[in-house]
Structure formats: structure tokens, C-alpha cells
Design a protein around this motif. Sequence first.
Motif, short mmCIF file in Angstrom:
data_model
loop_
_atom_site.label_atom_id
_atom_site.label_comp_id
_atom_site.label_asym_id
_atom_site.label_seq_id
_atom_site.Cartn_x
_atom_site.Cartn_y
_atom_site.Cartn_z
N THR A 163 0.82 -1.32 -0.16
CA THR A 163 0.10 -0.14 0.06
C THR A 163 0.90 1.21 0.04
O THR A 163 0.45 2.29 -0.58
N VAL A 164 1.80 1.15 0.91
CA VAL A 164 2.77 2.59 0.75
C VAL A 164 3.44 2.64 -0.55
O VAL A 164 3.47 3.77 -1.00
N THR A 165 3.88 1.72 -1.08
CA THR A 165 4.43 1.66 -2.34
C THR A 165 3.73 2.43 -3.55
O THR A 165 3.91 3.28 -4.41
N VAL A 166 2.21 1.73 -3.37
CA VAL A 166 1.23 2.33 -4.37
C VAL A 166 1.25 3.86 -4.23
O VAL A 166 0.97 4.79 -5.04
N HIS A 167 0.96 4.28 -2.71
CA HIS A 167 0.74 5.65 -2.48
C HIS A 167 2.10 6.60 -2.91
O HIS A 167 1.92 7.56 -3.51
N CYS A 168 3.29 6.01 -2.60
CA CYS A 168 4.42 6.71 -3.09
C CYS A 168 4.31 7.03 -4.36
O CYS A 168 5.08 7.93 -4.96
N ASN A 169 4.16 5.84 -5.38
CA ASN A 169 4.22 6.07 -6.70
C ASN A 169 3.29 7.12 -7.15
O ASN A 169 3.26 7.62 -8.56
N THR A 170 2.11 7.31 -6.52
CA THR A 170 1.29 8.68 -7.02
C THR A 170 2.14 9.62 -6.93
O THR A 170 2.00 10.64 -7.48
N VAL A 171 2.96 10.09 -5.81
CA VAL A 171 3.68 11.01 -5.74
C VAL A 171 4.80 11.27 -6.93
O VAL A 171 5.18 11.98 -7.53
N ALA A 172 5.43 9.84 -7.10
CA ALA A 172 6.64 9.64 -8.05
C ALA A 172 6.04 9.84 -9.41
O ALA A 172 6.63 10.65 -10.26
N ALA A 173 4.64 9.47 -9.69
CA ALA A 173 4.32 9.84 -11.07
C ALA A 173 4.05 11.07 -11.25
O ALA A 173 3.99 11.80 -12.36
N ALA A 174 3.45 11.93 -10.33
CA ALA A 174 3.34 13.47 -10.25
C ALA A 174 4.70 14.13 -10.56
O ALA A 174 4.78 14.93 -11.49
N LYS A 175 5.79 13.52 -9.82
CA LYS A 175 7.14 14.09 -10.32
C LYS A 175 7.54 13.98 -11.76
O LYS A 175 7.91 14.86 -12.31
N GLU A 176 7.19 12.90 -12.11
CA GLU A 176 7.94 12.47 -13.57
C GLU A 176 6.78 13.41 -14.49
O GLU A 176 7.47 13.96 -15.56
N VAL A 177 5.52 13.51 -14.41
CA VAL A 177 4.78 14.27 -15.33
C VAL A 177 4.87 15.81 -15.28
O VAL A 177 5.03 16.44 -16.21
#
Length: 330
Positions: free
Chosen positions: A313-327
Motif C-alpha cells: 500500500t505504501v509503495t502504491v501511494h508513493c508511486n502516486t507522488v513519483a508519477a506526479a514528479k515525472e509528469v
Amino acid sequence: MMLPFKLVYSDDYCLPLGAHVFPAHKYRLIHQRLLESGIASRGDFVAPPPASDDDVRLVHTADYVRKLKEGSLTPREELELEVPYSPELVRAFWLAAGGSILAADHALRDRLGINIGGGFHHAFADHGEGFCMINDVAIAVRRMQKESKIRRAMVVDCDVHQGNGTAGIFAPPDVQNNLLPSRSRPALDAGPTAESGRFEGDVFTISLHQEANYPVWKPLSSIDVNLPDGIGDREYLSWLDNALSSGLRQFHPDLICYLAGADPYKEDQLGGLNLTIDGLKQRDELVYQAAKARGIPVMVTLAGGYAINVEDTVTVHCNTVAAAKEVYEG
């Protein structure tokens, strides 16, 4: 280098639930992982003030707010919450709502703002349900409207459970007056279906969810995408793309409120979809890219997540931030 957007977080987001399927400590774990992984630095985080009672009353009835503050919920009302009532819990929910208000404010300045909490979409105007005491996203929308920072908002709800409280709160007045559990819904076939409710308001709601899951009664959103059990990445992303395209053709919001639930994940205890961790990150990217291409600010809440292994769950949520960073760094 600092992120081009702010992350709203407080150590006090942790809900005082005791032993519970809701992993209340996930917020601290997300904060810690974001720092340790280098996705974010300490300067990227801002701490929210709690929402005021007046903010909460922009959405919730005065009687319900009074009961929450006084601790005078009926046994049935407390049972519907599915979390143990306490004054500390009230404070935590008020703080989460303050976080969504602050994230919306930052989104309007920076194109994006992420609340590392919130997404409590099962709360109706006059009662709470399903771990949700008050509806922080609705409160943030109404606060932005009250301050004339926006006129129109769109809610894009990608939690595995339908956003029933949000749909009820933002239903047209004639529909709100008939929100009864006995309202029948069309029979569904074995595949995904998209239903459109009548839309006559300043908030357009999209919910992409597992049909055969909580809540049993699902009031109509502007667009409901009712997904069958076990749907995977490719089909899910196709339906999300269609829903976003359709919604943004019909409605032109000043702000998108995106509920980035982690519970469509294939190993979630309260979900029955089959999305992978990578598929969920692609979902986030799809929402961000649709908004960025149209110049629409996005306020994000992390919403539900109940994986067997909380680190997933933590990985999925952190990826939401990582995806925003990339976009948004591009």
C-alpha cells in the motif's frame, strides 16, 4: 531539487483506531518512504491547520457536526462509521480536511497539490459511513468555491469502492431529496458498464469502482464506471481514459480532485480487482496527463488501501507522488 508542487502532511494524520483493517499508520510510513527514497525532501512538505467547524458545515449538517463535536452520535450512527468514535478521531478527521483544503489551495497555485491523507468519500452530509467521518474532498471544494477561487470542480474517484457520499453530496437538489436506499439501479451484465446520472451542478463526479463491493447502495455519480471482479490493468486504464474523456467533453472544471485509492491493487483485502503496482502508477499518470494537457489544476488525496502487506500500500501511494514528479517536472 525541490518538487514543483507541495505535499501536505502531519504526523497527526494517524487515526486512533487500535486494531483495525484500516492501516492508520500508513501515513507515517508514506512520509518516511518518500524521504528515504529521495522522491521528496523535507522542504517539499507543508503541515496543514485543521479545518474549522464553519468549513465542515459548508458540506455537513449543523446537527451532525454538533453530534461529532459533543460525542452524541446514536449507536446506529457510530456503527455506520465502522471506526471507534473518540474526540481524538474527530480531531484527526478535521485535520485531514484541513489538509485537503491546503492541497487544493496549492494546486491552484502550482498546478498540483497532494494531501498525504484524506479521500474519505463515504461520508454524507448528515452521517458518516465506511471509515469516513467527514468528506474532506467535498469540504475542500466548497471552501475553494466560497473564496471564489474556483467555480466548478470535477471529482475523479479511483478508489475500488464507489464514492457514495461524494455522489450524494453533489447530486442535483431534486435527486438529493430522493436519496433512498430503495432506489433501484439498472441490472448489469457481466462486463464493465458506464452509467451517467443527470448533471445540473457545479461539481461533476466520476467514480471508477468494483460493482460487487461496498457500498451495496450506490447513488448515481455524474459518471459511474461499474467494473466486474478481477479486471486488470489494460481494461481498467481503457475505462478510465474513456471516463475522463467523456467527462471533460461535458464539463470544464477549474479544479480536478483526484482520489488515488491504492485498493484496486490485486492483493488488497477489501478489493476484488486485479491491478498491478505498475498499472496503478500508469493510472496516476493518465489522470495527471489528462489534466496537464488541458491546464486544469489537480488536488490529490491518497484514499483507501488495505493490502495484505502494508508496504505494498505504501509503495502504491508513493508511486502516486513519483508519477506526479515525472509528469510535472517535464
